[in-house]
Design a protein around this motif. Sequence first.
Motif, PDB file in Angstrom:
ATOM      1  N   CYS A 156       0.838  -1.314   0.364  1.00  0.00           N
ATOM      2  CA  CYS A 156      -0.394  -0.004   0.217  1.00  0.00           C
ATOM      3  C   CYS A 156       1.010   1.676   0.074  1.00  0.00           C
ATOM      4  CB  CYS A 156      -0.842  -0.245   1.117  1.00  0.00           C
ATOM      5  SG  CYS A 156      -2.111  -1.088   1.051  1.00  0.00           S
ATOM      6  N   SER A 257      -6.209  -2.595   8.589  1.00  0.00           N
ATOM      7  CA  SER A 257      -5.239  -2.923   7.106  1.00  0.00           C
ATOM      8  C   SER A 257      -5.896  -2.044   6.084  1.00  0.00           C
ATOM      9  CB  SER A 257      -5.554  -4.104   7.364  1.00  0.00           C
ATOM     10  OG  SER A 257      -5.179  -4.786   5.995  1.00  0.00           O
ATOM     11  N   GLY A 258      -4.504  -1.349   5.432  1.00  0.00           N
ATOM     12  CA  GLY A 258      -4.224  -0.890   4.271  1.00  0.00           C
ATOM     13  C   GLY A 258      -5.282  -1.062   3.125  1.00  0.00           C
ATOM     14  N   SER A 259      -5.584  -0.624   1.964  1.00  0.00           N
ATOM     15  CA  SER A 259      -5.754  -1.515   0.817  1.00  0.00           C
ATOM     16  C   SER A 259      -5.804  -0.416  -0.421  1.00  0.00           C
ATOM     17  CB  SER A 259      -7.562  -1.921   0.489  1.00  0.00           C
ATOM     18  OG  SER A 259      -8.358  -0.713   0.947  1.00  0.00           O
ATOM     19  N   ASN A 262      -9.429   2.645   0.190  1.00  0.00           N
ATOM     20  CA  ASN A 262     -10.093   1.944   1.777  1.00  0.00           C
ATOM     21  C   ASN A 262     -11.371   2.717   2.496  1.00  0.00           C
ATOM     22  OD1 ASN A 262      -7.349   1.882   3.153  1.00  0.00           O
ATOM     23  ND2 ASN A 262      -6.800   3.593   3.532  1.00  0.00           N
ATOM     24  N   CYS A 312      -1.685  -5.279   4.614  1.00  0.00           N
ATOM     25  CA  CYS A 312      -2.464  -4.118   3.234  1.00  0.00           C
ATOM     26  C   CYS A 312      -2.662  -5.380   2.057  1.00  0.00           C
ATOM     27  CB  CYS A 312      -1.436  -3.796   2.222  1.00  0.00           C
ATOM     28  SG  CYS A 312      -1.758  -3.111   0.661  1.00  0.00           S
TER      29      CYS A 312
END
Length: 358
Positions: A156, A257-259, A262, A312
Amino acid sequence: MPEFPLGEGPDIFAGKVIHSMDFSAMDNESARELIKGKRVAVIGSQKSAIDIAAECANVNGPEIPCTLVQRTIPWALPSGCFWWGVTLGNLYGSRFSELLVHKPGQNIIYSVVASLLAPVRWGFSKFVESYITWTLPLKKYNMVPKQSFLQDMSSCKSFLLPDNFYGKVEEGSIVLKKIQHFSFIKQGLILDGEVDKPIKADLVIFATGYKGQEKLKNMFSSKKFQNHIVGSPNSVIPLYRHIIHPRIPNLAIIGYSGSITNLHTSEMRCQWLAHFLDGTFKLPSIKEMENEIQEWEEYMKTYAGKEYKRTCIAALHIWYNDQLCKDIGCKNKRKKTFYEEWFQPYLQSDYVRLSPNN
């Protein structure tokens, strides 16, 4: 905020030092007044640092350039870009693209396919890297990242540049500095020990991230729960489905937790959590949840490199959403045709109002 040796930190600086969190909390007019007419140095490499530098450039122009000080250079994408008719979503947001990487909890078929498609995985990453270096003057300003684009996606670290960012660099409104070390003096900053070339500044903005683990840990007075929530020093925050700690099941953490996007990921997690609270499904055993967490950690170590501690799901957000859908009991393959299912990006609109058998 970074820590400095005695006599090298903000305490000897005559100007003002703030964190990007303080800057983002201001309204537009207050932020503009803070930077107007000031020599600003922004410390950081990620989205907040780039956006703040662009905002300073918009306010002060080339007459009072903003200095952007970076240590690790990420792969940043031109806004709204297309690669000869191929979008980033086609390369890293489709179900086919996720066949290229080894996934947490995958079966032997997925494992074999990911191994066989390793050259395609490498080719996708090099294709994006080549296009970015061709489109943007990265070599001219010594801003070519050392790591692969896939590694940045998996951790990420990649993001979209503000409109005309390098146009502002070309006109002199933003000055890019790639460094390994910096310290303060009364008038500003010393970069990499070059005492004879100080960066004069009135305002320094640290866009240096957040101590997320400490924030979670400090929520608890119990030492037992403090140790549970952060896990071991060499692991990610241990959250099942990136939401619930197996040993603290009455606490849900939505946005840690990132993506790749988001807001979309947080909405998916909220839908999952709402169904869980409504009794649609039950959590598996602690052991099963901890096994799933370990599988995600192994994935992060494989593809995110030294950044694996920052969980991520960006390069596997469809695979991740599949797990949430299966828990809820709804269809995880939600496109109308075979081509759309495997080669088109999944969007927020594909997951509206999830419910069992829907």
